[in-house]
Each structure stands twice: as C-alpha cells, then as structure tokens.
Design an enzyme around this catalytic site. Structure first.
Site, PDB file in Angstrom:
ATOM      1  CB  ALA A  11      18.385  68.553  28.480  1.00  0.00           C
ATOM      2  NE  ARG A  17      25.367  58.945  18.117  1.00  0.00           N
ATOM      3  CZ  ARG A  17      26.433  58.696  18.943  1.00  0.00           C
ATOM      4  NH1 ARG A  17      26.956  57.558  19.033  1.00  0.00           N
ATOM      5  NH2 ARG A  17      26.352  60.017  19.752  1.00  0.00           N
ATOM      6  CE  LYS A  24      21.038  62.100  23.906  1.00  0.00           C
ATOM      7  NZ  LYS A  24      22.426  62.056  23.602  1.00  0.00           N
ATOM      8  CB  THR A  84      29.081  71.016  26.829  1.00  0.00           C
ATOM      9  OG1 THR A  84      30.653  71.119  26.162  1.00  0.00           O
ATOM     10  CG2 THR A  84      28.440  69.693  26.135  1.00  0.00           C
ATOM     11  CG  ASN A 175      34.804  65.408  31.406  1.00  0.00           C
ATOM     12  OD1 ASN A 175      34.377  65.241  32.636  1.00  0.00           O
ATOM     13  ND2 ASN A 175      34.307  66.043  30.500  1.00  0.00           N
ATOM     14  CE1 TYR A 338      -5.911  48.090  35.205  1.00  0.00           C
ATOM     15  CE2 TYR A 338      -8.204  48.605  35.025  1.00  0.00           C
ATOM     16  CZ  TYR A 338      -7.005  48.907  35.263  1.00  0.00           C
ATOM     17  OH  TYR A 338      -6.723  50.108  35.351  1.00  0.00           O
ATOM     18  CE1 TYR A 359     -10.805  57.407  30.801  1.00  0.00           C
ATOM     19  CE2 TYR A 359     -11.893  56.178  29.262  1.00  0.00           C
ATOM     20  CZ  TYR A 359     -11.355  57.405  29.612  1.00  0.00           C
ATOM     21  OH  TYR A 359     -11.182  58.180  28.701  1.00  0.00           O
ATOM     22  NE  ARG A 414     -25.247  32.899  37.875  1.00  0.00           N
ATOM     23  CZ  ARG A 414     -24.405  32.680  38.907  1.00  0.00           C
ATOM     24  NH1 ARG A 414     -23.157  33.091  38.855  1.00  0.00           N
ATOM     25  NH2 ARG A 414     -24.658  31.841  39.652  1.00  0.00           N
TER      26      ARG A 414
HETATM   27  C1  UD1 Z   1      31.004  65.593  26.591  1.00  0.00           C
HETATM   28  C2  UD1 Z   1      32.254  66.130  27.169  1.00  0.00           C
HETATM   29  C3  UD1 Z   1      33.440  64.827  27.285  1.00  0.00           C
HETATM   30  C4  UD1 Z   1      32.598  63.696  28.028  1.00  0.00           C
HETATM   31  C5  UD1 Z   1      31.539  63.451  27.783  1.00  0.00           C
HETATM   32  C6  UD1 Z   1      30.834  62.512  28.878  1.00  0.00           C
HETATM   33  C7  UD1 Z   1      32.515  68.347  26.088  1.00  0.00           C
HETATM   34  C8  UD1 Z   1      33.147  69.187  25.087  1.00  0.00           C
HETATM   35  N1  UD1 Z   1      33.009  66.948  26.163  1.00  0.00           N
HETATM   36  O1  UD1 Z   1      31.116  65.053  25.308  1.00  0.00           O
HETATM   37  O2  UD1 Z   1      34.471  65.425  27.769  1.00  0.00           O
HETATM   38  O3  UD1 Z   1      33.805  62.974  28.345  1.00  0.00           O
HETATM   39  O4  UD1 Z   1      30.456  64.432  27.856  1.00  0.00           O
HETATM   40  O5  UD1 Z   1      29.569  62.135  28.511  1.00  0.00           O
HETATM   41  O6  UD1 Z   1      31.608  68.881  27.061  1.00  0.00           O
HETATM   42  N2  UD1 Z   1      24.597  69.856  24.767  1.00  0.00           N
HETATM   43  C9  UD1 Z   1      23.667  70.764  24.730  1.00  0.00           C
HETATM   44  N3  UD1 Z   1      24.104  71.997  23.920  1.00  0.00           N
HETATM   45  C10 UD1 Z   1      24.859  71.919  23.057  1.00  0.00           C
HETATM   46  C11 UD1 Z   1      25.907  70.711  23.018  1.00  0.00           C
HETATM   47  C12 UD1 Z   1      25.593  69.563  23.839  1.00  0.00           C
HETATM   48  O7  UD1 Z   1      22.775  71.092  25.478  1.00  0.00           O
HETATM   49  O8  UD1 Z   1      25.319  72.727  22.348  1.00  0.00           O
HETATM   50  C13 UD1 Z   1      23.991  68.718  25.655  1.00  0.00           C
HETATM   51  C14 UD1 Z   1      23.532  67.631  24.912  1.00  0.00           C
HETATM   52  O9  UD1 Z   1      22.278  67.411  24.804  1.00  0.00           O
HETATM   53  C15 UD1 Z   1      24.172  66.466  26.074  1.00  0.00           C
HETATM   54  C16 UD1 Z   1      25.220  66.890  26.842  1.00  0.00           C
HETATM   55  O10 UD1 Z   1      25.231  68.297  26.414  1.00  0.00           O
HETATM   56  O11 UD1 Z   1      23.332  65.970  26.920  1.00  0.00           O
HETATM   57  C17 UD1 Z   1      26.423  66.438  26.027  1.00  0.00           C
HETATM   58  O12 UD1 Z   1      26.809  66.808  24.777  1.00  0.00           O
HETATM   59  P1  UD1 Z   1      27.537  65.599  24.080  1.00  0.00           P
HETATM   60  O13 UD1 Z   1      27.428  66.230  22.572  1.00  0.00           O
HETATM   61  O14 UD1 Z   1      26.814  64.335  23.980  1.00  0.00           O
HETATM   62  O15 UD1 Z   1      29.020  65.626  24.468  1.00  0.00           O
HETATM   63  P2  UD1 Z   1      30.103  64.454  24.112  1.00  0.00           P
HETATM   64  O16 UD1 Z   1      30.517  64.586  22.993  1.00  0.00           O
HETATM   65  O17 UD1 Z   1      29.641  63.276  24.744  1.00  0.00           O
END
Ligand code: UD1
Ligand code: CA
Length: 432
Positions: A11, A17, A24, A84, A175, A338, A359, A414
């Site tokens: 997370a 975006r 997020k 990741t 995946n 309420y 309250y 009243r």
């Molecule tokens: C990742 C997978 C992809 C899969 C997809 C499913 C990898 C390389 N790819 O891609 O194969 O199909 O999820 O949704 O893992 N995050 C961190 N630190 C980081 C990068 C990411 O905590 O340095 C967290 C993000 O906040 C997010 C999650 O990891 O919650 C996934 O990262 P994101 O960049 O969205 O991966 P995808 O490109 O969607």
C-alpha cells in the site's frame, strides 16, 4: 489452515490517477477506506492473522488509520517506491523467524473475498505448493501481468505487459497480484530480485522464475469471480467498485427474500443484514454494520449510518436518518426524523419531524436517549439526550423533552396558544 498464515499488504503506491491529496488506499467505499476492506477480508480468515502493511505515500495518515482501527496490523515503511518486489522486501525483516504461509495482496483491491483467500491457502496446502499465484482468465487482459505456462501447463513466469512480446500479450490468463508463499523457502527470493526490466522496478512477479530456478513447486490457482481482483486506480474505478460491491450484496439479499424495489438507486453496504419480506424503497442509502429484521419497510429516501438494529415489522420512512439506533418491533419512524444514539422500544410511534438531539456541543460527546414500549412522540419534538421516556407515555407535538417522562404521562412544553383578535386590522389602522 494447517500452518499459521500471515499477510503482507502492499500500500505504498501514490495513486497518481486519483488526483488527490489523500493516499489512494484511504479513499472510501461506504465510508470505509479501501485498505480497511482488504484488512478485514484477511482478518476474517482468523481474527489473529497478523497483517503487515507496506506504507509509503501518505504513510503518516495510513499508519494512523490502521493503528486506530486494527489490532493485529503492523506497518513498515517503503521510503522509495522501487517496485512491488522491493515493497515486500521491506516486510522481510519483520518475518525473519516466521515459518508459515504468507499471503501477499494489494491495498487497492477492496473486493477480494475471504472465501477466495481461504481457497487459495487451502489449495496451496493441499497440493503442497511452495508458491501459489492467484490468476484470472480475462476477456481483456490489458494492463495485467501475463501468466506464462509451459507445455506441461506449469506456471513458469509472469511477464508484465510492458515487457511482453506480441504473442505473450495475446495470453488471457493474468496475474491477480495475490500470492501464497511457503515463507521459509521463498523469503530468500527478495534478496535476489533485479530491476533490469522495462520499468526499472524490482518486480514481485519475478519470484516465480526464482522459485522455479530453485526447484520449488509453483502453481497457479484460478479465481472464479474476476471482479474480486478489480483494482482502484481512478475515481471511475472507485465508483465502479462501489457498484460491484453493492450489487453483489443486494443480489444475495434478494435471493434471501428481501424486496429491493429499485436496485439502481439503492445502496446497501455488505455489512448490513436484512430479513426476508422487508421492502427497501428507492433512493435508500445504508452504510456500516446494521441489522434490519424481517417484514420492515425502509425508505424511500431513508439513510442508515451504521450501528442500527431495526426490529421486525418496523417502518422507517422518507427522509429519516438513523445512526446507532436500536428499535424494537412494530415501531414507526415514518417521516423527516433524525434518530441518533437512541434505544426505542416496541410499538412506539415517532411523529414527523422529531429530532433526537444526541450531541452535547459543550462536552463534544454523544448522549443516549431511551424511549420505552408503547410511547408516542408528537410531531416536531426534540428529544434532548440523555433522557428516558417511559412506557406508554405521550409527548405532545412540539415538545422539547429534556427531563425523564414517567410511564403513561403526557408531557408538553409548548407555550399556550394565544390569539389576538383583529390584530392585522388594528395594526394597519395604527399605521395610517
Ligand atoms: C501488479 C503486478 C501484475 C499484476 C497486477 C495485478 C508486478 C510487477 N506486477 O502490477 O503482474 O497483474 O499487479 O493488479 O507486481 N506498490 C508498493 N510499492 C511499490 C510499488 C507498488 O507498495 O514500490 C503497491 C501499490 O501501492 C499497489 C500494488 O503494490 O497497491 C501494486 O502496484 P502497481 O504498480 O499497481 O502494480 P501493477 O502495475 O498493477
Ligand atoms: Ca506499476
């Protein structure tokens, strides 16, 4: 589950975006952050399943939210978002002595179910797998990593879209981003990951290749309901996830005998249970944990904000807001009212426009009111908490109730109606 299971939730990402100052994973569905839905899906596996959340962007606020709400959650900071795989590496020191299964999932996929996680772990254990990857067959696989299998149908690697060849992009099995790891065997992988790929990131997905190289057993477990892996990247996705979440729950309620007159304009959080033959009228919004018994009528345009327990045969009508309201059976709260932090007995009538003033703005605390069985509250009354209105008492319309009312009494506050005859005429004459 035979072995102990722990979870790592990723997370740390920014969520560019979302165009938001808020991280997020703290954006909400039914007033619960995305991350909260994920943590709770994991904790339902067993209340003691420890979660490690990797935080980064907005770390302070994410940490504060988790601390306040979840006992078995700890956090670890990923200072730079290098991918990741790098994110999971931040959790490795916290799991150095751990010998069970580790589930890895993302904080932005709030629709993942406990059932799926349970099945994933069961599959992992039953087949004695070392690394199980949750996969999904997608009509449109764009954006996801593709699952590469060999002729024996074994998962050999995962290729990210940006690194994929044209042929690999044709693959529909993707995946899901959820994994179950035999931790003792797989933990070493995180020291070996490299970032020589299209995004220059340390990919978690490379643990598949690593495990194969080290002769560990890698299997893919295909999910049945693809919507569960729906990830939130934008406000559009957030709205879509809400729609999926509420429709799935309302569908199950309808199967159990609840009438939902207009599912399109009705919102019912999955944490709300409703009994058979209850009718939910249009534009009703119900969030949080609530229990509504059978044979009730709710709405149109009612709002329940959580902590409500509505007994059998009650009517909660239009423009009525309930919060932490326990209402026994056959009571009516039909219009413009309420009810907050109140306990209402059975066969009570709450007249139109009644306000439970809960309250206390001096102490900044919420106070509770009690209305006993058979009592009747006249229109436009204000019930000023803390107060108790006893059995069969009557509150006249337009009364401010600030003191307890005895059983079978009539209470009114009243001022007597005063009429000044010919007031208009006299006034005009005086002004000539
Ligand atoms: C990742 C997978 C992809 C899969 C997809 C499913 C990898 C390389 N790819 O891609 O194969 O199909 O999820 O949704 O893992 N995050 C961190 N630190 C980081 C990068 C990411 O905590 O340095 C967290 C993000 O906040 C997010 C999650 O990891 O919650 C996934 O990262 P994101 O960049 O969205 O991966 P995808 O490109 O969607
Ligand atoms: Ca990415």
């Amino acid at each position: 589950m035979k072995k102990e299971t722990r979870a790592v939730i990723l997370a740390a990402g920014k969520g560019t975006r979302m165009v938001s100052e808020k991280p997020k994973v703290l954006h909400e569905i039914f007033s619960k952050p995305l991350l909260g839905w994920v943590v709770e899906a994991i904790q339902r596996l067993s209340t003691e399943t420890q979660c490690i959340v990797v935080i980064g962007h907005g770390a302070e606020s994410v940490d504060a939210y988790l601390n306040k709400n979840y006992k078995y959650v700890i956090t670890t900071l990923q200072k730079e978002q290098l991918g990741t795989g790098h994110a999971v590496a931040q959790a490795v020191p916290l799991l150095s002595d751990f010998k069970g299964n580790v589930i890895i999932t993302c904080g932005d996929t709030p629709l993942i179910s406990t059932k799926t996680l349970k099945n994933l772990v069961k599959y992992h254990e039953d087949n004695n797998v070392d690394l199980t990857v949750l996969t999904a067959e997608m009509e449109n696989p764009t954006g996801y990593g593709r699952i590469i299998r060999n002729i024996k149908d074994e998962v050999v690697k995962i290729v990210e879209e940006k690194d994929a060849s044209d042929d690999q992009r044709e693959i529909n099995e993707v995946n899901a981003g959820v994994y179950c790891l035999n931790w003792v065997k797989l933990k070493k992988a995180f020291g070996d990951l490299e970032n020589n790929n299209a995004q220059g990131e340390y990919y978690l997905t490379d643990i598949v290749k690593w495990a194969r190289f080290n002769s560990y057993r890698v299997f893919g477990y295909k999910i049945k309901d693809n919507f569960e892996i729906f990830g939130i990247n934008s406000r559009q996705n957030l709205a879509k996830a809400m729609e999926i979440m509420k429709n799935k729950h309302m569908d199950s309620l309808m199967t159990k005998g609840v009438t939902i007159v207009d599912p399109l304009t009705t919102y019912i959080s999955p944490e709300t249970q409703i009994g058979a033959d209850t009718i939910i009228f249009p534009n009703t919004y119900i969030e949080g944990k609530n229990k509504i018994a059978k044979n009730c009528k709710i709405g149109p345009m009612a709002r329940l904000r959580g902590g409500c327990d509505v007994g059998e045969g009650c009517k909660i009508g239009n423009f009525v807001e309930l919060k932490n309201a326990k209402i026994a059976k056959n009571s009516n709260v039909c219009h413009l009212t309420y009810v907050g932090d109140a306990q209402i007995g059975s066969n009570v009538n709450v007249g139109a426009g009644t306000i439970f003033a809960n309250y206390d703005s001096i102490t900044k605390k919420k106070q509770k009111s009690i209305v006993r069985d058979g009592a009747s509250i006249g229109s436009n009354s204000v019930i000023i908490a803390p107060v108790e209105i006893k059995e069969d008492a009557y509150v006249a319309a337009l009364t401010g109730v600030a003191k307890n009312v005895e059983s079978s009494s009539l209470v009114l506050s009243r001022s007597p109606q005063k009429e000044i005859k010919n007031w208009v005429k006299t006034k005009k004459e005086n002004n000539k």
